[in-house]
Design a protein around this motif. Sequence first.
Motif, mmCIF file in Angstrom:
data_model
loop_
_atom_site.group_PDB
_atom_site.id
_atom_site.type_symbol
_atom_site.label_atom_id
_atom_site.label_comp_id
_atom_site.label_asym_id
_atom_site.label_seq_id
_atom_site.Cartn_x
_atom_site.Cartn_y
_atom_site.Cartn_z
ATOM 1 N N ALA B 139 7.678 5.749 3.093
ATOM 2 C CA ALA B 139 7.126 5.642 1.742
ATOM 3 C C ALA B 139 6.233 4.410 1.623
ATOM 4 C CB ALA B 139 8.267 5.576 0.725
ATOM 5 N N GLY B 140 6.636 3.320 2.271
ATOM 6 C CA GLY B 140 5.811 2.113 2.252
ATOM 7 C C GLY B 140 4.481 2.339 2.946
ATOM 8 N N ILE B 141 4.519 2.987 4.119
ATOM 9 C CA ILE B 141 3.283 3.294 4.843
ATOM 10 C C ILE B 141 2.395 4.196 3.996
ATOM 11 C CG2 ILE B 141 2.333 4.443 6.870
ATOM 12 C CD1 ILE B 141 4.956 3.672 8.315
ATOM 13 N N ALA B 142 3.040 5.185 3.333
ATOM 14 C CA ALA B 142 2.282 6.105 2.489
ATOM 15 C C ALA B 142 1.551 5.358 1.389
ATOM 16 C CB ALA B 142 3.229 7.149 1.890
ATOM 17 N N ALA B 143 2.233 4.373 0.787
ATOM 18 C CA ALA B 143 1.596 3.605 -0.281
ATOM 19 C C ALA B 143 0.382 2.858 0.245
ATOM 20 C CB ALA B 143 2.603 2.632 -0.891
ATOM 21 N N LEU B 144 0.541 2.207 1.413
ATOM 22 C CA LEU B 144 -0.581 1.462 1.991
ATOM 23 C C LEU B 144 -1.746 2.385 2.311
ATOM 24 C CD1 LEU B 144 1.188 -0.983 4.483
ATOM 25 C CD2 LEU B 144 0.128 -1.532 2.298
ATOM 26 N N ALA B 145 -1.442 3.540 2.901
ATOM 27 C CA ALA B 145 -2.500 4.479 3.274
ATOM 28 C C ALA B 145 -3.183 5.035 2.033
ATOM 29 C CB ALA B 145 -1.917 5.619 4.116
ATOM 30 N N ALA B 146 -2.390 5.340 1.000
ATOM 31 C CA ALA B 146 -2.956 5.933 -0.207
ATOM 32 C C ALA B 146 -3.919 4.959 -0.895
ATOM 33 C CB ALA B 146 -1.833 6.335 -1.155
ATOM 34 N N VAL B 147 -3.557 3.683 -0.946
ATOM 35 C CA VAL B 147 -4.428 2.701 -1.604
ATOM 36 C C VAL B 147 -5.782 2.620 -0.901
ATOM 37 C CG1 VAL B 147 -4.733 0.226 -2.041
ATOM 38 C CG2 VAL B 147 -2.582 1.325 -2.615
ATOM 39 N N GLY B 148 -5.758 2.554 0.432
ATOM 40 C CA GLY B 148 -7.012 2.464 1.177
ATOM 41 C C GLY B 148 -7.867 3.702 1.002
ATOM 42 N N LEU B 149 -7.230 4.862 1.086
ATOM 43 C CA LEU B 149 -7.952 6.127 0.951
ATOM 44 C C LEU B 149 -8.597 6.246 -0.419
ATOM 45 C CD1 LEU B 149 -7.251 9.521 2.249
ATOM 46 C CD2 LEU B 149 -6.930 9.388 -0.198
ATOM 47 N N VAL B 150 -7.847 5.879 -1.442
ATOM 48 C CA VAL B 150 -8.332 6.009 -2.813
ATOM 49 C C VAL B 150 -9.448 4.993 -3.096
ATOM 50 C CG1 VAL B 150 -7.588 5.423 -5.141
ATOM 51 C CG2 VAL B 150 -6.342 7.131 -3.833
ATOM 52 N N ALA B 151 -9.301 3.771 -2.561
ATOM 53 C CA ALA B 151 -10.312 2.743 -2.813
ATOM 54 C C ALA B 151 -11.682 3.213 -2.340
ATOM 55 C CB ALA B 151 -9.922 1.445 -2.101
#
Lengths: 235, 229
Positions: B139-151
Amino acid sequence: MTSASEPLPTARPRRDPLLGVAIVAVALVYVRALAFTPIEARQGAAQKILYIHATSAFIALYVAFALMAIASILYLWLKDEKLDRVAESAAEVGLAFTTVVLLTGPLWGKTIWGAWWTWDARLTSTLFLWFLIVAYSLLRGAVEERGRRARYSAVLGILAALLVPFIHLSVYLFRTLHPMPILLKPSAPSMPSEMQVTFFSAFLAFLLLFAALLRARYRIATLRDHVASREQEHA
Amino acid sequence: MGEAPGTLAASWIVARKDLAIEFRTRTAFLSALVFALLGVTIFYFAWDATAVAAADLAPGVLWVIFTFAGLLGLQRSFGSELADRAIDGLLGAPISREAIYLGKALANLVFVSGILAVTIPAVVLFYNLPFGPGIGALAGIAALAAVGLVAVGTLFSAMAVNTRMAELLLPMLSLPFFVPIVMGAAQSSARLMAGRPIAEAWPWLRILVAFDIVFVTACTLAFPYTLDE
């Protein structure tokens, strides 16, 4: 908008002395590389690709791509259309040089490594650099309005420059965690002086070719923008 | 007349507007979700199950599908502003350009998090992954990946809608930028799900964190240049 006072390039495109000199220089360097430079003992004739491959790679990344990024930053700051044209020209000529790198690399790799392609950090980074410049060119072609096209491509140019270190870092990490046995790349042996002379003259010749192509491409961009301005005035 | 809200309050208003539209129509979310689930199942049959263990396949499948499903959501982010030139209403509002970007990005973050919240359990289920402490790290990795993708994706969505080939251009612009995200997320989650110590995933997590910091900052600063004044 192009101001009407900006001087139009008037020389006919057929007469481009710089381009002529550059082509002759590249030809001369290749005559020297093929006929008057010793054949490398371990790699044989394949090593001659170095003179076109390594020089193109250096110019593509450190001259063309850097110029595109710097011109993009300056454009957003100064809003000068000339800077946008420099970025556009650098990207397109850089795309040609990167393509040369990606075509000559596998030719050499097949002979020396025994494989057309390996997911080595440098190869992968170059491939993604190529994708980025292609995306940049596609974006330019997809935006009609000039001011918007310049802003969009400048934004992409800057972000691409920020991305390159990340790609390099991650593909490097990927490779070091999964070492590939076919990576038999010799650690840059010190070249005999004759090869060095050939290499540096090749570098200068290709740099000259880059400058000549950049100038020619910039001239096309100027003319195109001027035609667009005239059409707008008459519409 | 109320006072103009601050950047964070304003971005929350923009995000709420987008989420309300999405919640009432649900078209983009449901299609992205179905797309992700279909992708997860199709991928399973693209490999020889006797040669490659499903657990080895899972991280790659998850993150590749995630980026493609995310693109579907990002497409809609500014696409929805095209109709009746709704974007003019946003631009005319007494809020900063940065607030518009952050609001849009926030709504997209909720969107892709929703997709991940269903896709991750689906991958765990379909690929028979051990359901252990690794899930929390995932879940932590998902959060990091999601932020970068969305930015990155939100910024390119704003650019792509104003081009002649919007649907094609967004993936072409975004995917090179998703390379470090996919590699970082897939490599770190593969190690954590295999029960390896976190130190092995650490270099990849650092790349993800650095990517998020650099591109959230750069894209927020660059966003005003993508708007027509």
